[in-house]
Design an enzyme around this catalytic site. Structure first.
Site, PDB file in Angstrom:
ATOM      1  N   GLY A 235     -40.813 -10.434  -1.107  1.00 28.58           N
ATOM      2  CA  GLY A 235     -39.997 -11.521  -1.463  1.00 28.58           C
ATOM      3  C   GLY A 235     -40.511 -12.854  -1.658  1.00 28.58           C
ATOM      4  O   GLY A 235     -40.087 -13.870  -2.125  1.00 28.58           O
TER       5      GLY A 235
ATOM      6  N   ASP B 197     -52.286  -6.881  -0.162  1.00 30.31           N
ATOM      7  CA  ASP B 197     -51.007  -6.128   0.174  1.00 30.31           C
ATOM      8  C   ASP B 197     -51.192  -4.754  -0.028  1.00 30.31           C
ATOM      9  O   ASP B 197     -51.868  -4.157  -1.089  1.00 30.31           O
ATOM     10  CB  ASP B 197     -49.849  -6.547  -0.679  1.00 30.31           C
ATOM     11  CG  ASP B 197     -48.484  -6.096  -0.189  1.00 30.31           C
ATOM     12  OD1 ASP B 197     -48.015  -5.046  -0.076  1.00 30.31           O
ATOM     13  OD2 ASP B 197     -47.661  -6.964  -0.170  1.00 30.31           O
TER      14      ASP B 197
ATOM     15  N   SER C  73     -35.990  -0.889  -4.371  1.00 31.49           N
ATOM     16  CA  SER C  73     -35.077  -2.131  -3.741  1.00 31.49           C
ATOM     17  C   SER C  73     -35.823  -3.136  -3.634  1.00 31.49           C
ATOM     18  O   SER C  73     -35.196  -4.163  -3.179  1.00 31.49           O
ATOM     19  CB  SER C  73     -34.909  -1.261  -2.201  1.00 31.49           C
ATOM     20  OG  SER C  73     -36.077  -1.199  -1.621  1.00 31.49           O
TER      21      SER C  73
ATOM     22  N   CYS D   5     -52.505 -21.320  24.731  1.00 31.87           N
ATOM     23  CA  CYS D   5     -52.696 -20.305  23.889  1.00 31.87           C
ATOM     24  C   CYS D   5     -54.052 -19.566  23.587  1.00 31.87           C
ATOM     25  O   CYS D   5     -55.088 -20.231  23.653  1.00 31.87           O
ATOM     26  CB  CYS D   5     -52.473 -21.058  22.655  1.00 31.87           C
ATOM     27  SG  CYS D   5     -52.326 -19.884  21.081  1.00 31.87           S
TER      28      CYS D   5
ATOM     29  N   LEU E 273     -36.941  -5.093  -6.383  1.00 26.57           N
ATOM     30  CA  LEU E 273     -36.545  -5.587  -7.549  1.00 26.57           C
ATOM     31  C   LEU E 273     -35.506  -6.728  -7.365  1.00 26.57           C
ATOM     32  O   LEU E 273     -35.486  -7.383  -8.306  1.00 26.57           O
ATOM     33  CB  LEU E 273     -36.388  -4.783  -8.723  1.00 26.57           C
ATOM     34  CG  LEU E 273     -37.519  -3.574  -8.994  1.00 26.57           C
ATOM     35  CD1 LEU E 273     -36.952  -2.653 -10.115  1.00 26.57           C
ATOM     36  CD2 LEU E 273     -38.583  -4.167  -9.192  1.00 26.57           C
ATOM     37  N   GLN E 274     -34.780  -6.499  -6.434  1.00 23.96           N
ATOM     38  CA  GLN E 274     -33.615  -7.508  -6.022  1.00 23.96           C
ATOM     39  C   GLN E 274     -34.345  -8.842  -5.880  1.00 23.96           C
ATOM     40  O   GLN E 274     -33.530 -10.148  -5.938  1.00 23.96           O
ATOM     41  CB  GLN E 274     -32.752  -6.941  -4.975  1.00 23.96           C
ATOM     42  CG  GLN E 274     -31.719  -8.005  -4.478  1.00 23.96           C
ATOM     43  CD  GLN E 274     -32.028  -8.406  -2.941  1.00 23.96           C
ATOM     44  OE1 GLN E 274     -33.423  -8.187  -2.555  1.00 23.96           O
ATOM     45  NE2 GLN E 274     -31.272  -9.010  -2.074  1.00 23.96           N
TER      46      GLN E 274
ATOM     47  N   CYS F 197     -35.908  -6.836   6.301  1.00 22.78           N
ATOM     48  CA  CYS F 197     -34.826  -7.289   5.751  1.00 22.78           C
ATOM     49  C   CYS F 197     -34.015  -5.854   5.083  1.00 22.78           C
ATOM     50  O   CYS F 197     -32.725  -5.542   4.527  1.00 22.78           O
ATOM     51  CB  CYS F 197     -35.182  -7.759   4.148  1.00 22.78           C
ATOM     52  SG  CYS F 197     -36.294  -7.103   3.269  1.00 22.78           S
TER      53      CYS F 197
ATOM     54  N   ASP G 182     -44.309  -9.080   6.717  1.00 17.16           N
ATOM     55  CA  ASP G 182     -42.949  -9.189   7.608  1.00 17.16           C
ATOM     56  C   ASP G 182     -43.076  -8.327   8.971  1.00 17.16           C
ATOM     57  O   ASP G 182     -42.041  -7.779   9.452  1.00 17.16           O
ATOM     58  CB  ASP G 182     -42.168  -8.226   6.514  1.00 17.16           C
ATOM     59  CG  ASP G 182     -42.777  -6.736   6.302  1.00 17.16           C
ATOM     60  OD1 ASP G 182     -43.788  -6.520   7.014  1.00 17.16           O
ATOM     61  OD2 ASP G 182     -42.235  -6.050   5.800  1.00 17.16           O
ATOM     62  N   ASN G 183     -43.918  -8.411   9.364  1.00 19.04           N
ATOM     63  CA  ASN G 183     -44.279  -7.993  10.917  1.00 19.04           C
ATOM     64  C   ASN G 183     -45.039  -8.997  11.705  1.00 19.04           C
ATOM     65  O   ASN G 183     -45.941  -9.633  11.391  1.00 19.04           O
ATOM     66  CB  ASN G 183     -44.600  -6.631  11.012  1.00 19.04           C
ATOM     67  CG  ASN G 183     -45.989  -6.442  10.932  1.00 19.04           C
ATOM     68  OD1 ASN G 183     -46.865  -6.499  11.765  1.00 19.04           O
ATOM     69  ND2 ASN G 183     -46.246  -5.913   9.716  1.00 19.04           N
TER      70      ASN G 183
END
Length: 257
Positions: free
Chosen positions: A40, A61, A68, A250, A70-71, A189, A129-130
């Site tokens: 996205g 990737d 799902s 850190c 394609l939205q 998502c 996304d993680n």
């Protein structure tokens, strides 16, 4: 170096901007971006970065296109469902501009392979996304001395932040989120939902910030804004900016080479 006539015509609307100009456009043509995550965020960002004339891309990737997606994942069509995202993204780039230099990896990012994948890039754009992947990418960016633009989206909110943990006094992404997220666990998502246009806003804003970073020291538009996290609110709508301080404890950037 100058651009050939066909490229001058293609990027004329950039070149006439005093803040970018011919020098800025030539600089973009010589830059190498590693885009990690072609979903996205990565999809619209890739479109605008290709349109901006970035000369070289590494696409990373390991996922395949699902209906799902394609939205919100704007470079894919129904014909791409079931095919690898990296391969489909390379095909989109070839159709859009066959002068671009594109390599891809459809292997899952790990702590062991990420260094080789990003080495030599001028900037990494991470739209994964993680948290485990994001932190592995951040640590590798510090080690390889590559700046990182991290972007995330969920529901009606987006986040875009620029990190240069390899530079003294600057925060890395791990300074921002800490060590508690070194796992695959992360809200997705699929569970929480996301407005497609929100992903588009976040991705296009990430593309604009990428151009800012790449033109630092070249044109008036250049400004890396290290340590600035921009939070995009789709409900209000609006945007606010936070400054991420360096964490002196850190483990990702406390002793950059």
């Amino acid at each position: 170096m100058s651009l050939p006539p066909a490229r001058l015509d293609r990027f004329a609307r950039h070149i006439v901007l005093p803040e970018i100009g011919g020098a800025g456009q030539v600089a973009l043509a010589n830059k190498h971006i590693a885009v990690i995550g072609l979903g996205g965020i990565g999809s619209p960002a890739l479109q605008y970065l290709a349109g901006a004339g970035i000369g070289r891309f590494t696409l990373i990737d390991d996922d395949v296109v699902d209906a799902s997606n394609l939205q919100r994942q704007t470079i894919f069509t129904a014909r791409d469902v079931g095919h690898g995202k990296a391969t489909s993204a390379r095909r989109w780039l070839a159709n859009f501009d066959d002068a671009l230099d594109v390599t891809l990896s459809d292997t899952r990012i790990t702590k062991n392979n990420v260094h080789n994948l990003i080495s030599g890039a001028d900037l990494v754009l991470d739209g994964t996304d993680n948290f485990a992947t994001r932190l592995a990418v951040s640590d590798a960016c510090v080690a390889e001395r590559v700046p990182l633009l991290s972007a995330a989206v969920g529901r009606f909110q987006g986040q875009v932040g620029a990190f240069a943990g390899h530079l003294a006094g600057h925060a890395c992404y791990r300074c921002f989120v800490g060590d508690a997220f070194d796992t695959e666990d992360c809200d997705t998502c699929a569970e929480d939902g996301v407005l497609g246009a929100m992903a588009g806003w976040t991705g296009s804003f990430a593309a604009m910030q990428t151009v800012r970073i790449l033109l630092s020291g070249v044109s008036r538009f250049g400004n890396p804004m290290w340590g600035k996290l921009h939070i995009l609110d789709g409900m209000q709508p609006g945007m606010r900016t936070l400054t991420i301080a360096k964490d002196t404890a850190c483990k990702g950037c406390d002793s950059p080479a």
